[in-house]
Scaffold this active site. Sequence first.
Site, short mmCIF file in Angstrom:
data_model
loop_
_atom_site.label_atom_id
_atom_site.label_comp_id
_atom_site.label_asym_id
_atom_site.label_seq_id
_atom_site.Cartn_x
_atom_site.Cartn_y
_atom_site.Cartn_z
N LYS A 69 0.82 -1.21 0.00
CA LYS A 69 0.00 0.00 0.00
C LYS A 69 0.86 1.27 0.00
O LYS A 69 0.51 2.26 -0.62
CB LYS A 69 -0.96 0.00 1.18
CG LYS A 69 -0.34 -0.26 2.54
CD LYS A 69 -1.42 -0.49 3.59
CE LYS A 69 -0.83 -0.93 4.92
NZ LYS A 69 -1.88 -1.30 5.89
N THR A 70 1.99 1.26 0.69
CA THR A 70 2.82 2.47 0.74
C THR A 70 4.14 2.31 -0.01
O THR A 70 4.91 3.27 -0.10
CB THR A 70 3.14 2.83 2.21
OG1 THR A 70 3.82 1.73 2.83
CG2 THR A 70 1.87 3.14 2.98
N ASP A 128 6.12 -6.19 9.84
CA ASP A 128 5.80 -4.98 9.08
C ASP A 128 6.90 -4.73 8.04
O ASP A 128 8.09 -4.84 8.36
CB ASP A 128 5.69 -3.79 10.04
CG ASP A 128 4.88 -2.65 9.46
OD1 ASP A 128 4.90 -2.46 8.23
OD2 ASP A 128 4.24 -1.93 10.24
N ILE A 129 6.49 -4.39 6.83
CA ILE A 129 7.44 -4.10 5.76
C ILE A 129 7.38 -2.62 5.37
O ILE A 129 8.37 -1.91 5.40
CB ILE A 129 7.16 -4.97 4.51
CG1 ILE A 129 7.24 -6.45 4.88
CG2 ILE A 129 8.16 -4.64 3.39
CD1 ILE A 129 8.56 -6.90 5.45
N ARG A 218 21.49 7.80 38.60
CA ARG A 218 22.39 8.87 39.02
C ARG A 218 23.82 8.59 38.57
O ARG A 218 24.54 9.49 38.17
CB ARG A 218 22.36 9.02 40.55
CG ARG A 218 21.07 9.64 41.08
CD ARG A 218 21.10 9.68 42.61
NE ARG A 218 22.22 10.47 43.10
CZ ARG A 218 22.70 10.39 44.34
NH1 ARG A 218 22.17 9.52 45.20
NH2 ARG A 218 23.70 11.14 44.72
N LYS A 280 23.70 -9.15 49.32
CA LYS A 280 24.62 -8.02 49.42
C LYS A 280 25.65 -8.17 48.32
O LYS A 280 26.31 -9.21 48.21
CB LYS A 280 25.30 -8.03 50.80
CG LYS A 280 26.02 -6.73 51.16
CD LYS A 280 25.03 -5.60 51.44
CE LYS A 280 25.71 -4.40 52.06
NZ LYS A 280 26.10 -4.65 53.46
N HIS A 281 25.78 -7.17 47.48
CA HIS A 281 26.72 -7.20 46.36
C HIS A 281 26.55 -8.45 45.50
O HIS A 281 27.52 -9.13 45.16
CB HIS A 281 28.16 -7.08 46.87
CG HIS A 281 28.42 -5.82 47.64
ND1 HIS A 281 28.09 -4.58 47.17
CD2 HIS A 281 28.94 -5.63 48.88
CE1 HIS A 281 28.41 -3.65 48.06
NE2 HIS A 281 28.92 -4.27 49.12
N GLY A 310 22.01 -2.97 55.22
CA GLY A 310 22.07 -2.31 53.92
C GLY A 310 21.89 -3.25 52.75
O GLY A 310 22.26 -2.92 51.62
N ASN A 423 34.28 -19.37 43.54
CA ASN A 423 33.95 -20.72 44.02
C ASN A 423 32.97 -20.61 45.18
O ASN A 423 33.19 -19.81 46.10
CB ASN A 423 35.22 -21.44 44.48
CG ASN A 423 36.11 -21.84 43.34
OD1 ASN A 423 35.67 -22.44 42.39
ND2 ASN A 423 37.41 -21.51 43.44
N ASP A 483 40.97 -31.55 50.01
CA ASP A 483 41.19 -30.52 51.04
C ASP A 483 39.96 -29.67 51.33
O ASP A 483 39.64 -29.39 52.49
CB ASP A 483 42.39 -29.64 50.69
CG ASP A 483 42.32 -29.06 49.28
OD1 ASP A 483 41.33 -29.31 48.56
OD2 ASP A 483 43.28 -28.37 48.88
N ARG A 525 27.01 -28.81 37.40
CA ARG A 525 27.63 -27.74 38.19
C ARG A 525 26.89 -26.43 37.99
O ARG A 525 26.11 -26.28 37.04
CB ARG A 525 29.11 -27.59 37.84
CG ARG A 525 29.36 -26.87 36.52
CD ARG A 525 30.84 -26.72 36.23
NE ARG A 525 31.05 -25.88 35.05
CZ ARG A 525 32.19 -25.82 34.38
NH1 ARG A 525 33.22 -26.58 34.75
NH2 ARG A 525 32.31 -25.03 33.33
N HIS A 529 30.17 -16.75 37.50
CA HIS A 529 31.32 -15.85 37.54
C HIS A 529 30.91 -14.39 37.51
O HIS A 529 29.80 -14.07 37.12
CB HIS A 529 32.26 -16.15 36.37
CG HIS A 529 32.96 -17.46 36.51
ND1 HIS A 529 32.56 -18.59 35.82
CD2 HIS A 529 34.00 -17.84 37.28
CE1 HIS A 529 33.36 -19.60 36.15
NE2 HIS A 529 34.23 -19.18 37.03
#
Length: 529
Positions: A69-70, A128-129, A218, A280-281, A310, A423, A483, A525, A529
Amino acid sequence: MTDLYPVRRALISVSDKTGLIDLAKALSDRGVELLSTGGSAKVMREAGLEVKDVAEVTGFPEMMDGRVKTLHPKVHGGLLALRDNADHVAAMDEHGIGGIDLLVVNLYPFEAALARGADYDEMIENIDIGGPAMIRAAAKNHGFVTTVVDVEDYDALLAELDANDGQTSRAFRQKLAQIAYARTGAYDAAVSTWMANAIGEETPRRRVFAGTFAQSLRYGENSHQKAAFYTDGSNRPGVAVAKQLQGKELSYNNINDTDAAFELVSEFLPKDGPACAIIKHANPCGVAKGATLEEAYSNAFDCDRTSAFGGIVALNQKLDAATAAKITEIFTEVVIAPGADEAAQEIFAKKKNLRLLITPELADTSAPGLTYRQVSGGMLVQDRDNGFIGMDDLKVVTKIAPTEEQMKDLLFAWKVAKHVKSNAIVYVKDGATVGVGAGQMSRVDSALIAAKKAERMAEALGLAEPLTKGSAVASDAFFPFADGLLEAAAAGASCVIQPGGSMRDDEVIAAADEAGLAMVLTGMRHFRH
């Protein structure tokens, strides 16, 4: 090239009709000629507006179910012609092409069709084209043409016309052109990502990422870094779709930590009882279940009261007054939960800086999806870690088998370890973490740190011995040597869950037997990371 250029003729073709009538009337009142197509033209005519069909301009009717159409020189010529180029103007005159000074287009609702799970054929029909083609043409010619692709820019357009006597400035057109190209880019990203999934293409040659601006921040992780928050359109329950009921604006770190907290607590289904995670973090400092939400929070808090100060609190059930009162006893940055009753909200209202976020539900931790991480010169893409281990998946490898209660704690510890930076070592007793060791280069150090935290909390709580005594311990990856396992045994752990797969599995199993530990392997596992 002049800075200001008048808007005398507009082409409006929108799928989202929000605000259409008000915009069209405002343009018509300013003497702008209106061109349109199909449904948009019908809506405007029904509102009493004079509208010319694009088919009248092109001399071709809409055809092929509206697919064509367009896509015609009298449309694209009107959008692309440089008004200060004599050859372009002559071509317009020769071929009867009228200039189009304003394009208002929003695209077929491809993303909405995707969200509702439309089938392949319906998705194809929602690509859409003509819309993207017109948007790109108009945006390229922003020296003369104004391009609007978002409903939220309608008011800004009218304000610009009023401020400049029916004209738009180059700076305004540039800004809208950038928005236009971002929109078509995001649209194509959605289409290409959908198609890759639809045909099973796991590693497409090109992968496109797109986001929609949600809020300015901020600063980033640190005050010298600029930052903003963008949503990806997936509508996954969590911080991106949460409603903030009170408190300061979220910071970059708040958003990151809240996401980590909510993803963790979503591991625990509401039907299985109340659960709480304190982060936390981006690492959990306490996770617990309880008979009540208040008890779950208290048990999580008692894992590491120092780090909880916090922190971010995530709950798997609707926040109630008793839990809200308990949380406000210390400084907390953010609380996120699938709901909060009025009494809880009233208690939090007294803590003006405490952010309270409400989500529609928990995240589906089994749902597929992708995660992304930027590296220098590229992007790492992987499946979301939605791996699940149930009771039947565990392999007992020691002479002693875990009891039913130990199995529950082992699986609890395993779910938490999935969300601890590697770890990772997590001690759990009676459905609550009692020691968490995160992000160490050595698994032995993680075991030692978690045990030391438990010792300190035992002193603070006035306990005769650390709660690691008789605990279950989870390791996010295999023990390469015995260990780390022996450090857990020294801390008092009675049973262990770990993936297995080390070359020294036999040595580790023998060490567990010698220490009198029960141990199960998951075969999976959870590195983080």
